[in-house]
Design a protein around this motif. Sequence first.
Motif, PDB file in Angstrom:
ATOM      1  N   ARG A   4       0.820  -1.209   0.000  1.00  0.00           N
ATOM      2  CA  ARG A   4       0.000   0.000   0.000  1.00  0.00           C
ATOM      3  C   ARG A   4       0.856   1.262   0.000  1.00  0.00           C
ATOM      4  NH1 ARG A   4      -4.108  -1.690   4.753  1.00  0.00           N
ATOM      5  NH2 ARG A   4      -4.612   0.532   4.738  1.00  0.00           N
ATOM      6  N   ALA A   5       2.113   1.143   0.375  1.00  0.00           N
ATOM      7  CA  ALA A   5       3.026   2.291   0.346  1.00  0.00           C
ATOM      8  C   ALA A   5       4.060   2.181  -0.771  1.00  0.00           C
ATOM      9  CB  ALA A   5       3.750   2.420   1.688  1.00  0.00           C
ATOM     10  N   LEU A   6       3.956   1.136  -1.596  1.00  0.00           N
ATOM     11  CA  LEU A   6       5.010   0.861  -2.576  1.00  0.00           C
ATOM     12  C   LEU A   6       5.124   1.952  -3.636  1.00  0.00           C
ATOM     13  CD1 LEU A   6       7.196  -1.050  -3.563  1.00  0.00           C
ATOM     14  CD2 LEU A   6       5.441  -2.349  -4.790  1.00  0.00           C
ATOM     15  N   ASP A   7       4.007   2.399  -4.187  1.00  0.00           N
ATOM     16  CA  ASP A   7       4.078   3.419  -5.232  1.00  0.00           C
ATOM     17  C   ASP A   7       4.594   4.747  -4.686  1.00  0.00           C
ATOM     18  OD1 ASP A   7       3.320   1.699  -7.191  1.00  0.00           O
ATOM     19  OD2 ASP A   7       1.348   2.571  -7.554  1.00  0.00           O
ATOM     20  N   GLN A  64      -3.349   3.160  -6.949  1.00  0.00           N
ATOM     21  CA  GLN A  64      -4.644   2.579  -6.592  1.00  0.00           C
ATOM     22  C   GLN A  64      -4.768   2.306  -5.100  1.00  0.00           C
ATOM     23  OE1 GLN A  64      -5.301  -0.865  -9.097  1.00  0.00           O
ATOM     24  NE2 GLN A  64      -5.287   0.344 -10.982  1.00  0.00           N
ATOM     25  N   SER A  65      -3.643   2.278  -4.403  1.00  0.00           N
ATOM     26  CA  SER A  65      -3.674   1.975  -2.975  1.00  0.00           C
ATOM     27  C   SER A  65      -4.004   3.200  -2.120  1.00  0.00           C
ATOM     28  CB  SER A  65      -2.321   1.411  -2.539  1.00  0.00           C
ATOM     29  OG  SER A  65      -1.286   2.346  -2.803  1.00  0.00           O
ATOM     30  N   LEU A  66      -4.044   4.387  -2.730  1.00  0.00           N
ATOM     31  CA  LEU A  66      -4.282   5.622  -1.995  1.00  0.00           C
ATOM     32  C   LEU A  66      -5.656   6.192  -2.322  1.00  0.00           C
ATOM     33  CD1 LEU A  66      -0.840   7.415  -2.526  1.00  0.00           C
ATOM     34  CD2 LEU A  66      -1.517   5.924  -0.624  1.00  0.00           C
ATOM     35  N   ASP A  67      -6.329   6.727  -1.299  1.00  0.00           N
ATOM     36  CA  ASP A  67      -7.578   7.420  -1.566  1.00  0.00           C
ATOM     37  C   ASP A  67      -7.250   8.864  -1.965  1.00  0.00           C
ATOM     38  OD1 ASP A  67      -7.276   9.069   0.752  1.00  0.00           O
ATOM     39  OD2 ASP A  67      -8.335   7.609   2.000  1.00  0.00           O
ATOM     40  N   PRO A  68      -8.233   9.637  -2.451  1.00  0.00           N
ATOM     41  CA  PRO A  68      -7.941  10.987  -2.945  1.00  0.00           C
ATOM     42  C   PRO A  68      -7.247  11.876  -1.920  1.00  0.00           C
ATOM     43  CG  PRO A  68     -10.096  10.306  -3.701  1.00  0.00           C
ATOM     44  CD  PRO A  68      -9.625   9.239  -2.763  1.00  0.00           C
TER      45      PRO A  68
END
Length: 307
Positions: free
Chosen positions: A77-80, A141-145
């Motif tokens: 979830r923090a990779l990008d 895609q792992s982050l919300d706006p």
Amino acid sequence: MSQTIANEADLDQRFSADLARIKAAVETRLAQLLPQTGEPSLAARDSLLAPAKRLRAVLTILAARQCAADADWSDERALDTACAIEMVHTASLVFDDLPVMDNADLRRGMPTPHKVYGDDVAILAGIGLLNGAFGVVAQAQSLDPAQKVEVIDVLSRAVGWSGLVQGQALDLKPALETSVDDIHYGKTGALFVAAALGGAACAGAPSSDRPPLIHFGRELGFAYQALDDVLDQVSGDGDAGKSTGKDAGKRTAVMLGSLPSDGLDAAKARAERHLRAAADAAERACDGSPLAALTEHIRLHFAQVIG
């Protein structure tokens, strides 16, 4: 070897294995994020995918892990965000090595982009990496706006007028009142802070967790830059993997010694103080110890390299 030292070595060995797994995930994802057509993108890929420690990316993921309240947390979830920070860092190196900056021939064990592709392509590659980093966060895609906005803001501040841009300017032409801390924060500390805050944003950490993370990033950045200043003096190009001896005449941690002969010792002592401060801040940040373990790992690594 005492039992305490043996235990510390065992803990660091296990931590090193964890870092290797994180680094491998970052390397795989980075290779997916850049196109492979056109000279600027090829120059960017050469720089980005060259052998590197990936410290800032690792810091991002460890900060997220430390701040995550979710029992089902996954480092992916923090990779990008970690990759985006690594892209910003690599862009800064491309610019730093240009003939109008440090005029370096070697970086990460390879010829610098301007030596291979020319100044024009190297500049375009650096711009592409910077722009691409923001695009990676925007499309994650792992982050919300709200998380995307926060990470983009964090990156913008790290690159901008009080971050990498200012640090490079002060490094090249320091004013009389410029302190080493001012230079080191812009050159290194700002992106370390961004990595810690970016990880916290990915984990959805509350705002109350930010101050110790900012303190941690600043202190670790100061320590790391001081150690790098020592490395520039004591290592050859082959050992360091980059052009060394580029700090002559610059305001570095080594020049803080009262005499030229004690400059290296002064820089090492300075680094130790900042590492202790970073470890203390790490213990206050969120709930966990990954960042403290990273700080100790860095201390041990440099102790092996520079004594």
